[in-house]
Design a protein around this motif. Structure first.
Motif, PDB file in Angstrom:
ATOM      1  N   SER A 184      -6.442 -44.151  20.133  1.00 34.31           N
ATOM      2  CA  SER A 184      -6.700 -45.472  20.712  1.00 34.31           C
ATOM      3  C   SER A 184      -8.198 -45.795  20.777  1.00 34.31           C
ATOM      4  N   SER A 185      -9.050 -44.810  20.571  1.00 30.95           N
ATOM      5  CA  SER A 185     -10.488 -45.066  20.508  1.00 30.95           C
ATOM      6  C   SER A 185     -10.912 -45.530  19.120  1.00 30.95           C
ATOM      7  N   PHE A 186     -10.033 -45.389  18.143  1.00 32.15           N
ATOM      8  CA  PHE A 186     -10.305 -45.790  16.769  1.00 32.15           C
ATOM      9  C   PHE A 186      -9.489 -47.006  16.346  1.00 32.15           C
ATOM     10  N   CYS A 187      -8.320 -47.150  16.943  1.00 34.66           N
ATOM     11  CA  CYS A 187      -7.348 -48.146  16.484  1.00 34.66           C
ATOM     12  C   CYS A 187      -6.803 -48.953  17.662  1.00 34.66           C
ATOM     13  N   ALA A 188      -6.425 -50.174  17.382  1.00 35.42           N
ATOM     14  CA  ALA A 188      -5.762 -51.029  18.374  1.00 35.42           C
ATOM     15  C   ALA A 188      -4.838 -51.986  17.646  1.00 35.42           C
ATOM     16  N   GLU A 189      -3.674 -52.198  18.222  1.00 32.55           N
ATOM     17  CA  GLU A 189      -2.688 -53.136  17.680  1.00 32.55           C
ATOM     18  C   GLU A 189      -2.418 -52.907  16.196  1.00 32.55           C
ATOM     19  N   GLY A 190      -2.289 -51.609  15.824  1.00 27.14           N
ATOM     20  CA  GLY A 190      -1.924 -51.273  14.451  1.00 27.14           C
ATOM     21  C   GLY A 190      -3.057 -51.318  13.446  1.00 27.14           C
TER      22      GLY A 190
END
Length: 170
Positions: A81-87
């Motif tokens: 989640s520190s690299f990606c959000a909402e796919g």
């Protein structure tokens, strides 16, 4: 992947049985491009260097094994989640370039993850038995010139909040 997971279960189990706390960092998402090159080619459209999470996330049998153990002393830190959000996984976050190539984080971005990891790490470690550690170094005669080593080591390694270093020269 199943054979690797079993191997990790055996290894993590041995560490846990020995009483060692274990923290497994789940593999972070990979970049699909050489990020600095992509950014250089798309300075006005940095989104072109981003990619879908489903393609950037890879299986991680060690993290799977650690989760399957269901032990308090074996934990998984998942930084996805520190690299990606909402796919979507990003190549730049907060004005920082995330990857120095396709898979290695830049030092600047890696430093932003410390506050994310700290609660997990400190929650896994046993409570400290003291408030801090104090060191005393005494130099006399020809050794006095070496007393700066104490300051050098304290600067490099730091001290605990309630610890410190005292230098006495004679």
């Amino acid at each position: 992947v199943a054979a690797a997971t079993q191997g990790y279960l055996d290894t993590l189990g041995a560490w846990a049985e020995a009483g060692d706390p274990v923290l497994v960092l789940r593999d972070t998402p990979y970049g699909e491009v050489v990020t600095p090159d992509c950014i250089g080619e798309h300075l006005t459209d940095l989104d072109a260097c981003d990619g879908p999470q489903e393609r950037r996330e890879v299986p991680d049998p060690m993290a799977d094994a650690a989760r399957a153990m269901d032990r308090d002393t074996v934990r998984v830190a998942d930084l996805t989640s520190s690299f990606c959000a909402e796919g979507q996984c990003y190549s730049t976050i907060g004005g920082l370039i995330v990857y120095s190539d396709r898979s290695h984080m830049t030092t600047a971005f890696a430093k932003t993850l410390a506050p994310v990891l700290e609660p997990t790490i400190t929650g896994l470690l046993p409570a400290p038995r003291c408030d801090g550690i104090f060191a005393l170094w005494y130099g006399k005669g020809p050794g006095v010139d070496r007393c700066v080593d104490v300051f050098k080591h304290a600067n490099h390694a730091g001290t605990a909040r309630a610890g410190g270093v005292l230098v006495v020269a004679g």
